[in-house]
Write a protein that holds these residues in place. Structure first.
Motif, PDB file in Angstrom:
ATOM      1  N   GLN A 260       0.538  -1.288   0.096  1.00  0.00           N
ATOM      2  CA  GLN A 260       0.156   0.231  -0.037  1.00  0.00           C
ATOM      3  C   GLN A 260       0.784   1.221   0.005  1.00  0.00           C
ATOM      4  OE1 GLN A 260      -2.539   0.697   3.435  1.00  0.00           O
ATOM      5  NE2 GLN A 260      -3.882   1.795   2.291  1.00  0.00           N
ATOM      6  N   ILE A 261       2.111   1.255   0.752  1.00  0.00           N
ATOM      7  CA  ILE A 261       2.910   2.530   0.764  1.00  0.00           C
ATOM      8  C   ILE A 261       3.221   2.499  -0.587  1.00  0.00           C
ATOM      9  CG2 ILE A 261       4.996   3.330   1.564  1.00  0.00           C
ATOM     10  CD1 ILE A 261       4.598   1.399   4.266  1.00  0.00           C
ATOM     11  N   VAL A 262       3.818   1.655  -1.309  1.00  0.00           N
ATOM     12  CA  VAL A 262       4.333   1.621  -2.571  1.00  0.00           C
ATOM     13  C   VAL A 262       3.364   2.365  -3.531  1.00  0.00           C
ATOM     14  CG1 VAL A 262       4.974   0.338  -4.676  1.00  0.00           C
ATOM     15  CG2 VAL A 262       6.148  -0.223  -2.480  1.00  0.00           C
ATOM     16  N   ALA A 263       2.054   1.709  -3.624  1.00  0.00           N
ATOM     17  CA  ALA A 263       0.983   2.151  -4.338  1.00  0.00           C
ATOM     18  C   ALA A 263       0.614   3.619  -4.298  1.00  0.00           C
ATOM     19  CB  ALA A 263      -0.360   1.471  -4.177  1.00  0.00           C
ATOM     20  N   LEU A 264       0.794   4.289  -3.020  1.00  0.00           N
ATOM     21  CA  LEU A 264       0.709   5.867  -2.627  1.00  0.00           C
ATOM     22  C   LEU A 264       1.491   6.397  -3.176  1.00  0.00           C
ATOM     23  CD1 LEU A 264      -1.257   5.168   0.497  1.00  0.00           C
ATOM     24  CD2 LEU A 264      -2.261   5.727  -1.344  1.00  0.00           C
ATOM     25  N   LEU A 265       2.921   5.909  -3.003  1.00  0.00           N
ATOM     26  CA  LEU A 265       3.986   6.840  -3.242  1.00  0.00           C
ATOM     27  C   LEU A 265       4.129   6.748  -4.962  1.00  0.00           C
ATOM     28  CD1 LEU A 265       6.641   5.623  -0.746  1.00  0.00           C
ATOM     29  CD2 LEU A 265       5.708   7.817  -0.933  1.00  0.00           C
ATOM     30  N   LEU A 266       3.881   5.788  -5.540  1.00  0.00           N
ATOM     31  CA  LEU A 266       3.648   6.020  -7.042  1.00  0.00           C
ATOM     32  C   LEU A 266       2.687   6.900  -7.381  1.00  0.00           C
ATOM     33  CD1 LEU A 266       4.100   2.255  -8.468  1.00  0.00           C
ATOM     34  CD2 LEU A 266       5.547   4.330  -8.884  1.00  0.00           C
ATOM     35  N   ASN A 267       1.499   6.617  -6.771  1.00  0.00           N
ATOM     36  CA  ASN A 267       0.245   7.783  -7.124  1.00  0.00           C
ATOM     37  C   ASN A 267       0.933   9.149  -7.057  1.00  0.00           C
ATOM     38  OD1 ASN A 267      -2.720   7.948  -7.643  1.00  0.00           O
ATOM     39  ND2 ASN A 267      -2.544   9.072  -5.860  1.00  0.00           N
ATOM     40  N   GLU A 268       1.530   9.564  -6.100  1.00  0.00           N
ATOM     41  CA  GLU A 268       2.124  10.942  -5.834  1.00  0.00           C
ATOM     42  C   GLU A 268       3.345  11.169  -6.737  1.00  0.00           C
ATOM     43  OE1 GLU A 268       0.407  13.115  -3.860  1.00  0.00           O
ATOM     44  OE2 GLU A 268      -0.816  11.577  -3.940  1.00  0.00           O
ATOM     45  N   GLY A 269       3.660  10.233  -7.578  1.00  0.00           N
ATOM     46  CA  GLY A 269       5.075  10.372  -8.357  1.00  0.00           C
ATOM     47  C   GLY A 269       6.330  10.720  -7.380  1.00  0.00           C
ATOM     48  N   LYS A 270       6.186   9.928  -6.073  1.00  0.00           N
ATOM     49  CA  LYS A 270       7.177  10.488  -5.354  1.00  0.00           C
ATOM     50  C   LYS A 270       7.980   9.151  -4.920  1.00  0.00           C
ATOM     51  CE  LYS A 270       7.979  14.780  -4.645  1.00  0.00           C
ATOM     52  NZ  LYS A 270       9.284  15.506  -4.862  1.00  0.00           N
ATOM     53  N   LEU A 271       7.972   8.111  -5.485  1.00  0.00           N
ATOM     54  CA  LEU A 271       8.664   6.808  -5.292  1.00  0.00           C
ATOM     55  C   LEU A 271       9.779   6.896  -6.177  1.00  0.00           C
ATOM     56  CD1 LEU A 271       9.003   4.048  -3.789  1.00  0.00           C
ATOM     57  CD2 LEU A 271       7.490   2.991  -5.948  1.00  0.00           C
ATOM     58  N   GLY A 272      10.951   6.561  -5.586  1.00  0.00           N
ATOM     59  CA  GLY A 272      12.327   6.896  -6.171  1.00  0.00           C
ATOM     60  C   GLY A 272      13.067   5.678  -6.692  1.00  0.00           C
ATOM     61  N   GLY A 273      13.063   4.689  -5.466  1.00  0.00           N
ATOM     62  CA  GLY A 273      13.814   3.578  -5.606  1.00  0.00           C
ATOM     63  C   GLY A 273      13.600   2.366  -4.594  1.00  0.00           C
ATOM     64  N   PHE A 274      14.074   1.326  -4.708  1.00  0.00           N
ATOM     65  CA  PHE A 274      13.873  -0.033  -3.828  1.00  0.00           C
ATOM     66  C   PHE A 274      15.246  -0.462  -3.262  1.00  0.00           C
ATOM     67  CE2 PHE A 274       9.571  -0.063  -4.486  1.00  0.00           C
ATOM     68  CZ  PHE A 274       9.201  -1.278  -3.599  1.00  0.00           C
ATOM     69  N   HIS A 275      15.343  -0.551  -2.016  1.00  0.00           N
ATOM     70  CA  HIS A 275      16.274  -1.649  -1.681  1.00  0.00           C
ATOM     71  C   HIS A 275      15.771  -2.999  -1.145  1.00  0.00           C
ATOM     72  CE1 HIS A 275      19.361   1.700  -0.194  1.00  0.00           C
ATOM     73  NE2 HIS A 275      19.039   1.514  -1.439  1.00  0.00           N
ATOM     74  N   PHE A 276      16.005  -4.081  -1.746  1.00  0.00           N
ATOM     75  CA  PHE A 276      15.486  -5.095  -1.698  1.00  0.00           C
ATOM     76  C   PHE A 276      16.233  -6.117  -0.587  1.00  0.00           C
ATOM     77  CE2 PHE A 276      14.416  -4.454  -6.077  1.00  0.00           C
ATOM     78  CZ  PHE A 276      12.751  -4.567  -5.930  1.00  0.00           C
ATOM     79  N   ASN A 277      15.460  -6.739   0.114  1.00  0.00           N
ATOM     80  CA  ASN A 277      15.874  -7.697   1.162  1.00  0.00           C
ATOM     81  C   ASN A 277      14.799  -8.343   1.780  1.00  0.00           C
ATOM     82  OD1 ASN A 277      15.041  -5.862   3.523  1.00  0.00           O
ATOM     83  ND2 ASN A 277      17.001  -4.657   2.744  1.00  0.00           N
ATOM     84  N   ASP A 278      15.072  -9.051   2.970  1.00  0.00           N
ATOM     85  CA  ASP A 278      13.621  -9.793   3.439  1.00  0.00           C
ATOM     86  C   ASP A 278      14.056  -9.787   4.986  1.00  0.00           C
ATOM     87  OD1 ASP A 278      11.253 -11.008   3.821  1.00  0.00           O
ATOM     88  OD2 ASP A 278      11.761 -12.457   2.246  1.00  0.00           O
ATOM     89  N   SER A 279      12.883 -10.016   5.856  1.00  0.00           N
ATOM     90  CA  SER A 279      12.864  -9.880   7.330  1.00  0.00           C
ATOM     91  C   SER A 279      11.993 -10.768   7.730  1.00  0.00           C
ATOM     92  CB  SER A 279      13.015  -8.536   7.856  1.00  0.00           C
ATOM     93  OG  SER A 279      11.820  -7.907   7.632  1.00  0.00           O
ATOM     94  N   LYS A 280      12.257 -11.079   9.117  1.00  0.00           N
ATOM     95  CA  LYS A 280      11.245 -12.088   9.985  1.00  0.00           C
ATOM     96  C   LYS A 280      10.700 -10.854  11.046  1.00  0.00           C
ATOM     97  CE  LYS A 280       9.042 -15.612  11.992  1.00  0.00           C
ATOM     98  NZ  LYS A 280       7.968 -16.094  11.481  1.00  0.00           N
ATOM     99  N   TYR A 281      11.405 -10.167  11.500  1.00  0.00           N
ATOM    100  CA  TYR A 281      11.272  -9.477  12.644  1.00  0.00           C
ATOM    101  C   TYR A 281      11.455  -8.037  12.421  1.00  0.00           C
ATOM    102  CZ  TYR A 281      11.698 -13.731  15.164  1.00  0.00           C
ATOM    103  OH  TYR A 281      11.538 -14.992  15.301  1.00  0.00           O
ATOM    104  N   GLY A 282      12.568  -7.250  11.565  1.00  0.00           N
ATOM    105  CA  GLY A 282      12.730  -6.029  11.487  1.00  0.00           C
ATOM    106  C   GLY A 282      13.631  -5.837  10.441  1.00  0.00           C
ATOM    107  N   ASP A 283      14.795  -5.229  10.526  1.00  0.00           N
ATOM    108  CA  ASP A 283      15.627  -5.003   9.502  1.00  0.00           C
ATOM    109  C   ASP A 283      16.550  -5.917   9.657  1.00  0.00           C
ATOM    110  OD1 ASP A 283      17.075  -3.538   7.601  1.00  0.00           O
ATOM    111  OD2 ASP A 283      18.263  -2.279   9.048  1.00  0.00           O
TER     112      ASP A 283
END
Length: 424
Positions: A260-283
């Motif tokens: 949902q965050i991604v969708a809204l940022l794209l809608n506003e034209g303010k999504l610049g990029g991605f850092h890909f990884n994965d997590s169970k708890y946090g960072d």
């Protein structure tokens, strides 16, 4: 280490018959498979220079040996990854961990490996040797203007290095924040950070972007000065048209709805990029797709839908990069696995029947919506991703070839068992 073409060809020949059978079977049921393959061939994921060595935690670091000892050897390793999958054609530098001493020679070496330079990243979350002022209590937010000035100048220096290398974007991640109530005046911290970012923004070349990364916690645990996507978007909007939010998949509180965050940022034209990884708890900085593959697919579904709505090129419209830490895996194997997971999630998102999904939404057919999404996710797309690699002269099974050729053993033999990469 460089691979010879015959090594990839011999590997592919051994797997060719099995791959052909799997691909032809799958392709029968996939509409537009040729268009999907061409999109996969174009899609590139940048490899961060700091991820080529063993990462770690505050409890320990367990090197696997043969780590790259300098920027040139890091580029060599990324060149090897790109030979294996032809989807890792960019490198992202973190400065001052990896300062290009001779930009012309570094660019020439990158060209030999078929690499370009992605976003350059500043580092004001650590004190460096001979640094005049400490970032212990923040950098761009610091109550001392001299500390803020030092952090600003560092970011501008990073921009200069990026210009020399042919990069066109700067990523700013701040460890700034507070660990205890009362430690920080929140409004002053925000305003100091904004003023500092405005000075950095003013130094951007006309064709550049700045990505403001956010993180919910760590190293500060009471507050972070850019703690979520809303704060990042607030900064980006105040800075101007060249400022964007950067989403790191690990930089959220558990169960955050990142799609949902991604969708809204794209809608506003303010999504610049991605850092890909994965997590169970946090960072947790784990291998992309290793914990929450369905979430990764759902994120890509929103990316594809949102980018198509905006008329954006999937390959170049956003900055795509891995940002992970490898404490128990071979970093190169881990990166190969992450790239594979990203390409699979992207492919599955391209399979979604968007017209049928939209019709089901209009009819409030919740069951049908779920069936459409899960049909795409449950499709085994590995043969399509492998076919894209095959047509790019990469390996059908990059991890298998890496192991068959004993790449890590060769790197240890050439570089030594006790080498430590710069950075993490």
């Amino acid at each position: 280490m460089r691979l010879e073409k015959y090594q990839i060809d011999e590997h592919n020949d051994k797997l060719a018959q099995q791959h052909k059978r799997k691909f032809e079977f799958l392709a029968q049921d996939v509409q537009g498979v040729e268009e999907i393959i061409q999109k996969l061939i174009k899609f590139q994921i940048a490899i961060p220079s700091w991820a080529l060595g063993t990462g770690g935690t505050r409890f320990g670091r367990f090197s696997g040996g043969g780590e790259p000892r300098n920027l040139e050897e890091k580029m060599e390793d990324i060149g090897l990854l790109h030979q294996l999958n032809q989807s890792s054609g960019a490198i992202s530098l973190h400065i001052p961990w990896d300062i290009p001493e001779n930009a012309a020679s570094v660019k020439a070496l990158a060209a030999q490996y078929g690499l370009k330079f992605d976003a350059v990243n500043s580092n004001t979350f650590q004190d460096q040797p001979n640094q005049q002022h400490s970032y212990k209590f923040g950098s761009l937010q610091h109550v001392d203007k001299a500390v803020r000035k030092q952090a600003i100048e560092h970011n501008i220096e990073v921009i200069r290095h990026g210009v020399e290398l042919g990069s066109d974007s700067l990523t700013v991640w701040l460890a700034d924040g507070s660990s205890f109530p009362g430690q920080l005046n929140f409004r002053n911290a925000f305003n100091n950070t904004l003023e500092s970012l405005q000075e950095i923004y003013a130094a951007l070349p006309d064709n550049w972007k700045v990505f403001v990364e956010y993180k919910a916690f760590e190293p500060n645990f009471y507050s972070m000065s850019v703690g979520d996507w809303g704060q990042s978007l607030l900064y980006a909007n105040k800075l101007g048209s060249k400022a964007y939010t950067l989403v790191d998949l690990g930089h959220h509180l558990p169960n955050a709805n990142i799609e949902q965050i991604v969708a809204l940022l794209l809608n506003e034209g303010k999504l610049g990029g991605f850092h890909f990884n994965d997590s169970k708890y946090g960072d947790d900085d784990l291998t992309t797709g290793s914990i929450k593959p369905y979430q990764l697919f759902l994120i890509f579904n929103e990316l594809v839908e949102g980018m198509d709505a905006k008329g954006m090129d999937h390959a170049t419209g956003l900055g795509w990069m891995i940002d992970a830490s490898h404490n128990i895996k071979d970093p190169l194997e881990d990166l190969l696995q992450s790239v594979e997971a990203i390409m699979m999630a992207y492919t599955q998102a391209l399979l979604v029947d968007k017209k049928a999904l939209e019709q089901a939404r209009l009819e409030n057919d919740v069951v049908r919506c779920q069936e459409i999404l899960q049909h795409a996710f449950r499709t085994d797309v590995r043969a399509i991703v492998a076919e894209a690699r095959l047509r790019s002269n990469a390996a059908l099974n990059p991890v298998q070839l890496y192991r068959d050729l004993k790449v890590r053993e060769s790197l240890v033999a050439g570089r030594g068992q006790k080498t430590v990469a710069t950075g993490l």
